[in-house]
Write an enzyme that holds these catalytic residues in place. Structure first.
Site, PDB file in Angstrom:
ATOM      1  N   ASP A  27       0.828  -1.201   0.000  1.00  0.00           N
ATOM      2  CA  ASP A  27       0.000   0.000   0.000  1.00  0.00           C
ATOM      3  C   ASP A  27       0.861   1.249   0.000  1.00  0.00           C
ATOM      4  O   ASP A  27       2.023   1.223   0.375  1.00  0.00           O
ATOM      5  CB  ASP A  27      -0.851   0.027   1.280  1.00  0.00           C
ATOM      6  CG  ASP A  27      -2.043  -0.891   1.168  1.00  0.00           C
ATOM      7  OD1 ASP A  27      -2.295  -1.392   0.067  1.00  0.00           O
ATOM      8  OD2 ASP A  27      -2.715  -1.098   2.207  1.00  0.00           O
ATOM      9  N   LYS A  33      -3.083   3.207  -2.546  1.00  0.00           N
ATOM     10  CA  LYS A  33      -4.446   3.666  -2.303  1.00  0.00           C
ATOM     11  C   LYS A  33      -4.370   4.860  -1.375  1.00  0.00           C
ATOM     12  O   LYS A  33      -4.863   4.824  -0.258  1.00  0.00           O
ATOM     13  CB  LYS A  33      -5.285   2.548  -1.690  1.00  0.00           C
ATOM     14  CG  LYS A  33      -5.779   1.564  -2.740  1.00  0.00           C
ATOM     15  CD  LYS A  33      -6.934   0.746  -2.209  1.00  0.00           C
ATOM     16  CE  LYS A  33      -6.471  -0.202  -1.117  1.00  0.00           C
ATOM     17  NZ  LYS A  33      -7.596  -0.926  -0.512  1.00  0.00           N
ATOM     18  N   MET A  48      -8.983   7.529   9.889  1.00  0.00           N
ATOM     19  CA  MET A  48      -9.461   8.201   8.669  1.00  0.00           C
ATOM     20  C   MET A  48     -10.343   9.404   8.989  1.00  0.00           C
ATOM     21  O   MET A  48     -11.315   9.684   8.288  1.00  0.00           O
ATOM     22  CB  MET A  48     -10.221   7.200   7.773  1.00  0.00           C
ATOM     23  CG  MET A  48      -9.289   6.134   7.229  1.00  0.00           C
ATOM     24  SD  MET A  48     -10.119   4.775   6.398  1.00  0.00           S
ATOM     25  CE  MET A  48     -10.527   3.710   7.763  1.00  0.00           C
TER      26      MET A  48
HETATM   27  N1  SAH Z   1      -4.596  -1.099   8.756  1.00  0.00           N
HETATM   28  C1  SAH Z   1      -4.177   0.201   9.228  1.00  0.00           C
HETATM   29  C2  SAH Z   1      -5.219   1.255   9.014  1.00  0.00           C
HETATM   30  C3  SAH Z   1      -5.429   1.603   7.586  1.00  0.00           C
HETATM   31  S1  SAH Z   1      -6.689   2.806   7.363  1.00  0.00           S
HETATM   32  C4  SAH Z   1      -3.783   0.091  10.706  1.00  0.00           C
HETATM   33  O1  SAH Z   1      -4.051  -0.943  11.345  1.00  0.00           O
HETATM   34  O2  SAH Z   1      -3.205   1.029  11.216  1.00  0.00           O
HETATM   35  C5  SAH Z   1      -5.758   4.260   7.159  1.00  0.00           C
HETATM   36  C6  SAH Z   1      -5.839   5.118   8.397  1.00  0.00           C
HETATM   37  O3  SAH Z   1      -4.987   4.601   9.393  1.00  0.00           O
HETATM   38  C7  SAH Z   1      -5.346   6.526   8.180  1.00  0.00           C
HETATM   39  O4  SAH Z   1      -6.365   7.335   7.635  1.00  0.00           O
HETATM   40  C8  SAH Z   1      -5.005   6.957   9.578  1.00  0.00           C
HETATM   41  O5  SAH Z   1      -6.153   7.287  10.303  1.00  0.00           O
HETATM   42  C9  SAH Z   1      -4.488   5.665  10.171  1.00  0.00           C
HETATM   43  N2  SAH Z   1      -3.007   5.586  10.128  1.00  0.00           N
HETATM   44  C10 SAH Z   1      -2.246   4.739   9.420  1.00  0.00           C
HETATM   45  N3  SAH Z   1      -0.944   4.916   9.703  1.00  0.00           N
HETATM   46  C11 SAH Z   1      -0.881   5.906  10.618  1.00  0.00           C
HETATM   47  C12 SAH Z   1       0.181   6.529  11.332  1.00  0.00           C
HETATM   48  N4  SAH Z   1       1.454   6.198  11.163  1.00  0.00           N
HETATM   49  N5  SAH Z   1      -0.137   7.522  12.205  1.00  0.00           N
HETATM   50  C13 SAH Z   1      -1.425   7.882  12.415  1.00  0.00           C
HETATM   51  N6  SAH Z   1      -2.447   7.307  11.782  1.00  0.00           N
HETATM   52  C14 SAH Z   1      -2.193   6.336  10.901  1.00  0.00           C
END
Ligand code: SAH
Length: 487
Positions: A259, A281, A394
């Site tokens: 991703d 994405k 998100m």
């Molecule tokens: N599977 C991922 C989430 C994917 S959805 C997980 O478990 O973390 C994408 C959302 O994850 C982003 O919009 C944000 O809200 C959050 N996100 C992903 N990486 C992040 C990070 N390093 N710091 C803060 N939020 C993060």
């Protein structure tokens, strides 16, 4: 150029004796090393001062003698350690030299014929780290790193490969092809997974299957090998927040399908010659539809590839894993899932925020601010009444709407709201606000993905920037909040 003053060898001790002269802590430390081998370990001292019972209880091949040192103790010895001082030690040193046996005297490098390295033991595989006695602490640090890298059952894997040797020679005539078979066997994450789960039979079966596939007969009719997909959680973005298992499967992948949110450094942790397919994405830009991704991983597996489907955070949290799993089930593709540190978990650590807090928050909910296909979600009423800490994914661009919804559904406007941008990364930035403040005005935040926490527990975190208290002279920043770098 610095040259080695030692020559590393693997010294045979099976069927022989390792003699340790002394009854103190030094002797015990050497005995601990010695019992890793299957040599007979003999500890001799007039006075046994420390407790050897941890070793004698589990190991029948160690013998502790409380007596004066004598020549016959050296019968059939392979190595001699002297850990004591005093008359017995002097005699032992002299007799060992006279007998021409290799001698190690603790803390006296000048008297040593050999040094004891720090050992990583995955019998029959062993790794010895030596600093020629100069920097033992550093050697132990290096050992710790290597320990962490190597699976615990590496030895079993080596045994498995060894057990197949004759069969391999019979079935695969070309040396090159044999090497290829072994390489694949040793790198196979399925075999490793089986061993890690204690399924020795399954590991054997997989190894045999692999052998048959590599054997001349089958190769000549061009049978298709089975591929495998690992859905892997890459964590929040720092390389060292990857799990050891994720690192291992990354290194055995032929193809890494990743991703946008997974940083380049993590993607680079795979083998150099692995193919990498970005299926970005990023928000608002779907270069690959989910359908296409599902199709891609299925097709790659069907052509016999080891595929890693690398997702940010944890694959089972807002990762659209369900669709990929369904596609693989339908196509009969084999897969396994490797968990990762989800963004909210990393964010809570960054903010020193216990998301569950006695008498304040009895639980935590991970929720999304956006519905599927950007529809609105319907869970705010339930969440507002829950009394739990909310970790919202998100939600960065619609924080204000979220705050207003939660207040409309009954949460107090004074409820603390914390934002962590770039959680788990070196540029993590943390802001503290409240539902009311955010509803009034959305602050300027650092670039990057964000987690929004809501709930009374949020106040107990450590936040860098408090929204209601300007942290800097407005003139010097043009009104913008600074992006604070946290080491
Ligand atoms: N599977 C991922 C989430 C994917 S959805 C997980 O478990 O973390 C994408 C959302 O994850 C982003 O919009 C944000 O809200 C959050 N996100 C992903 N990486 C992040 C990070 N390093 N710091 C803060 N939020 C993060």
């Amino acid at each position: 150029m610095t040259r080695l003053g030692i020559f590393p060898v693997s010294y045979k001790v099976r069927g022989k004796k390792i003699v340790i002269v002394g009854g103190g802590v030094e002797a015990l430390a050497k005995a601990r090393l010695a019992v890793k081998t299957d040599a007979h370990v003999l500890v001799v001292a007039r006075k046994i001062e420390v407790d050897f019972s941890a070793l004698t209880a589990t190991d029948a091949h160690i013998e502790i003698l409380q007596e004066a040192f004598a020549m016959h103790h050296l019968d059939n010895a392979a190595l001699v350690f002297v850990g004591d001082e005093g008359p017995d030690a002097e005699i032992a040193k002299r007799l060992t030299k006279e007998a021409g046996l290799p001698l190690n005297v603790v803390d006296q490098p000048a008297l040593c014929d050999f040094f004891t390295p720090a050992i990583v033991d995955r019998a029959p595989i062993s790794i010895a780290i030596s600093s020629e006695g100069e920097a033992p602490v550093l050697a132990r640090l290096v050992r710790a790193k290597i320990e962490a890298l190597l699976p615990l059952h590496l030895g079993v894997l080596a045994g498995l490969a060894g057990g197949l040797r004759h069969l391999v020679e019979q079935l695969i005539s070309s040396g090159d092809r044999r090497r290829k078979f072994y390489q694949e066997l040793l790198a196979s994450s399925q075999v490793e997974d089986a061993l890690a789960n204690g399924q020795q039979d399954k590991a054997n079966q997989l190894a045999n299957q692999l052998l048959v596939e590599h054997a001349n007969v089958v190769q000549s009719v061009g049978a298709q090998r089975q591929g495998f997909v690992h859905l892997v959680g890459a964590g929040p973005g720092a390389e060292d927040l990857l799990t050891l298992r994720a690192q291992r499967v990354l290194q055995s992948a032929d193809v890494i399908v990743h991703d946008q949110l997974v940083p380049e450094a993590v993607v680079q942790m795979g083998r150099r010659d692995a193919e990498r397919v970005p299926v970005g994405k990023a928000k608002g830009r779907h270069s690959f539809t989910q359908k296409r991704i599902n199709k891609l991983i299925v097709e790659l597996a069907q052509t016999g590839k080891q595929v890693v489907r690398l997702k940010a955070g944890d694959p089972m949290i807002f990762g659209r894993a369900a669709e990929e799993i369904e596609a693989m089930d339908e196509a009969g593709v084999e897969y396994a899932i490797v968990p990762g540190i989800t963004a909210a978990a990393a964010a809570a650590s960054d903010a020193h925020l216990p998301v569950t807090l006695r008498n304040v928050a009895s639980g935590v909910v991970y929720a999304t601010a956006h519905g599927a296909n950007d529809t609105t979600v319907t869970h705010w009423a339930t969440l507002a009444k829950s009394g739990l800490t909310l970790g919202i994914y998100m939600g960065k661009s619609i924080m204000q709407d979220v705050a207003k919804e939660l207040v409309a559904e009954g949460l107090s406007p004074t409820t603390p709201l914390g934002i962590v941008v770039n959680a788990g990364r070196t540029n993590s930035t943390r802001y503290l606000s409240s539902l009311a403040e955010i509803s009034n005005e959305v602050p300027q935040l650092a670039d990057g993905p964000a987690i929004v926490f809501v709930g009374e527990a949020v106040a107990s975190g450590k936040w860098q920037i408090q929204m209601d208290q300007p942290v800097l002279d407005q003139n010097s920043t043009g009104g913008a909040l600074p992006e604070i770098q946290v080491a």
